[in-house]
Design an enzyme around this catalytic site. Structure first.
Site, PDB file in Angstrom:
ATOM      1  N   TYR A 247     121.772 -31.257 114.240  1.00 51.96           N
ATOM      2  CA  TYR A 247     121.518 -30.275 113.184  1.00 51.96           C
ATOM      3  C   TYR A 247     120.890 -28.998 113.734  1.00 51.96           C
ATOM      4  CZ  TYR A 247     122.298 -33.565 109.325  1.00 51.96           C
ATOM      5  OH  TYR A 247     122.846 -34.423 108.416  1.00 51.96           O
TER       6      TYR A 247
ATOM      7  N   LYS B 134     123.260 -44.887 119.826  1.00 53.85           N
ATOM      8  CA  LYS B 134     124.594 -45.064 120.425  1.00 53.85           C
ATOM      9  C   LYS B 134     124.391 -45.038 121.941  1.00 53.85           C
ATOM     10  CE  LYS B 134     129.119 -45.387 120.035  1.00 53.85           C
ATOM     11  NZ  LYS B 134     129.830 -46.522 119.404  1.00 53.85           N
TER      12      LYS B 134
ATOM     13  N   ASP C  13     127.478 -48.032 115.028  1.00 50.86           N
ATOM     14  CA  ASP C  13     128.733 -48.508 114.411  1.00 50.86           C
ATOM     15  C   ASP C  13     128.554 -49.928 113.869  1.00 50.86           C
ATOM     16  OD1 ASP C  13     128.491 -49.327 117.065  1.00 50.86           O
ATOM     17  OD2 ASP C  13     130.588 -48.971 117.603  1.00 50.86           O
TER      18      ASP C  13
ATOM     19  N   ASP D 181     121.298 -39.733 108.209  1.00 51.67           N
ATOM     20  CA  ASP D 181     121.961 -39.116 107.056  1.00 51.67           C
ATOM     21  C   ASP D 181     123.070 -40.045 106.557  1.00 51.67           C
ATOM     22  OD1 ASP D 181     122.735 -37.058 105.227  1.00 51.67           O
ATOM     23  OD2 ASP D 181     124.363 -36.518 106.596  1.00 51.67           O
TER      24      ASP D 181
ATOM     25  N   ASP E 146     123.008 -42.763 103.057  1.00 52.10           N
ATOM     26  CA  ASP E 146     123.992 -42.680 101.962  1.00 52.10           C
ATOM     27  C   ASP E 146     124.738 -44.004 101.823  1.00 52.10           C
ATOM     28  OD1 ASP E 146     123.478 -39.907 101.502  1.00 52.10           O
ATOM     29  OD2 ASP E 146     125.596 -39.572 101.018  1.00 52.10           O
TER      30      ASP E 146
HETATM   31  C1  IPM Z   1     120.785 -34.816 102.996  1.00 56.32           C
HETATM   32  C2  IPM Z   1     121.898 -33.801 103.049  1.00 56.32           C
HETATM   33  C3  IPM Z   1     121.556 -32.696 104.034  1.00 56.32           C
HETATM   34  C4  IPM Z   1     121.440 -33.329 105.422  1.00 56.32           C
HETATM   35  C5  IPM Z   1     122.533 -31.506 104.083  1.00 56.32           C
HETATM   36  C6  IPM Z   1     122.838 -30.962 102.734  1.00 56.32           C
HETATM   37  C7  IPM Z   1     121.994 -30.428 104.972  1.00 56.32           C
HETATM   38  O1  IPM Z   1     123.110 -34.423 103.350  1.00 56.32           O
HETATM   39  O2  IPM Z   1     119.641 -34.434 102.707  1.00 56.32           O
HETATM   40  O3  IPM Z   1     121.038 -36.005 103.197  1.00 56.32           O
HETATM   41  O4  IPM Z   1     122.462 -33.564 106.080  1.00 56.32           O
HETATM   42  O5  IPM Z   1     120.318 -33.582 105.839  1.00 56.32           O
HETATM   43 MN    MN Z   2     122.982 -36.603 103.252  1.00 57.41          MN
END
Ligand code: IPM
Ligand code: MN
Ligand code: NAD
Length: 363
Positions: free
Chosen positions: A141, A189, A221, A245, A249
């Site tokens: 990032y 990784k 993975d 990240d 999710d």
């Molecule tokens: C999160 C989002 C952010 C990230 C993006 C929008 C920059 O996906 O907070 O999970 O990747 O950190």
């Molecule tokens: Mn995210």
């Protein structure tokens, strides 16, 4: 207790869910006689349109002068053709960097009432309680160089970590594991990347300071699979920025919806609190957004910035109770054979407020 909170609601469903979180915070603070000083500032797409930049200076100044920042979400399809440094997301990355928090705590807790709402079988998800500790200020990032050379048809980003950056986030993860089930899984990784080899070696060094915590390492993975097969196996999961990240999710599947997940970022000058989900342009403005992730994020503000553990726990208990009573937002009732009562965003917020009031006044 006086708490100065800056709300940067952002785009899409950001304002919808933060409104509900703020209303719950007001309810809880009012009952306990705590003072909340709230300010609102722009960030993301709305700031690009109105101020010409995704992170206006007055937003950043207000953030740095507050005790906590509650961020909704940023981003919108109308900005998709902009380069990364001009997009709404650039505002989010800039405020993260400026506030300095490097440990992003993302609890993925499977409320047993939601086991039926997960696409995974209830016996797999029931009892899962994972705390992701995602490094938030390093890796791909922020690494340089980065560029897209269109003429050449080539683009690059740089994954970089220093030993100190890994050690400081690892230390926080181990400390949290000590207060939980004393197990830490570090995800990397290291079979391919030097950065991950540094990561693993550093985690092992820090582990020596915490002999009571069991450490294991997983490749990212395989971990993506293990999380779905045996989520109950994990306690604290420590990982770098991009892997965290993605895996956090993914863990939304365990809880039933991305709209359930809160987060707190600690370790810097001012803590930053955001639900894990984004601006959800597909449902924005329709009252369909699940505000519970934002409301649970509010609980994290009280816990980490307000030291109001009882109040934080009461919000979490209220969320559980509302779920137990069969109330759901549409994301948690895609098919509804159980006959849940489906509420819109503001109705769900009101239910939590009503319930938290009963819990705190009865207590
Ligand atoms: C999160 C989002 C952010 C990230 C993006 C929008 C920059 O996906 O907070 O999970 O990747 O950190
Ligand atoms: Mn995210
Ligand atoms: P998203 O998280 O916005 O949505 C993914 C899916 O989950 C969508 O189907 C959405 O409707 C659903 N969803 C998300 N939150 C929900 C909620 N509270 N209630 C019900 N359903 C919910 O991710 P995306 O669609 O990939 O990204 C949309 C925009 O959000 C992009 O611009 C992205 O960069 C941005 N984003 C911002 C943040 C942030 O500001 N913290 C986080 C992630 C994504």
């Amino acid at each position: 207790m006086n708490l100065k909170i800056l709300v940067t609601a952002g785009d899409g469903i950001g304002p919808e869910v933060t409104n509900e979180a703020v209303a719950v915070l007001h309810e809880v603070a009012g009952i306990g006689g705590h003072k909340l000083a709230l300010d609102h500032k722009r960030i993301g797409g709305v700031a690009i349109v109105q101020d010409g930049t995704p992170l206006p200076k007055n937003t950043l100044d207000a953030a740095l002068a507050s005790d906590a920042v509650l961020l909704g979400a940023v981003g919108g399809n109308e900005f998709n053709s902009l380069p990364p440094d001009k997009r709404p997301e650039a505002g989010l990355l800039a405020i993260r960097a400026a506030l300095g928090g490097f440990a992003n705590l993302r609890p993925a807790f499977a409320f047993k009432e939601l086991a039926v709402n997960s696409p995974l079988r209830p016996e797999i998800v029931d009892g899962a309680d994972i705390l992701f500790v995602r490094e938030l200020l390093g890796g791909l990032y922020f690494g340089k160089p980065r560029a897209w050379d269109k003429a050449k048809g080539e683009a690059h980003n740089t994954m970089v970590y220093t030993k100190d950056e890994v050690a400081r986030v690892a230390r926080i993860a181990f400390q949290l594991a000590q207060k939980r089930r004393k197990k830490l899984t570090s995800v990397d990784k290291a079979n391919v990347l030097e950065v991950s080899q540094l990561w693993r070696a550093t985690v092992n060094e820090v582990a020596a300071e915490f002999p009571d915590v069991t450490v294991e390492h997983q490749y990212v993975d395989a971990m993506a699979m293990h999380l779905m097969n045996q989520p109950r196996n994990y306690d604290v999961v420590l990982t770098e920025n991009l892997f965290g990240d993605i895996l956090s999710d993914e863990s939304a599947v365990i809880t039933g919806s991305l709209g359930m997940l809160p987060s707190a970022t600690i370790g810097g000058k001012v803590n930053l609190y955001e639900p894990v989900h984004g601006s959800a342009p597909d449902i924005a403005g329709k009252g369909l957004a699940n505000p519970l992730g934002a409301i649970l994020t509010g609980a994290l503000i009280l816990r980490h910035s307000g030291k109001l553990e009882a109040e934080a726990a009461a919000i979490e208990a209220a969320v559980r109770k509302v779920l137990e009573q069969g109330f759901r937002t549409p994301d948690l009732a895609r098919s509804n054979p159980q006959g849940f009562t489906v509420l819109n965003t503001t109705e769900m917020g009101a239910k939590v407020r009503e319930t938290v009031k009963t819990l705190l006044v009865d207590a």
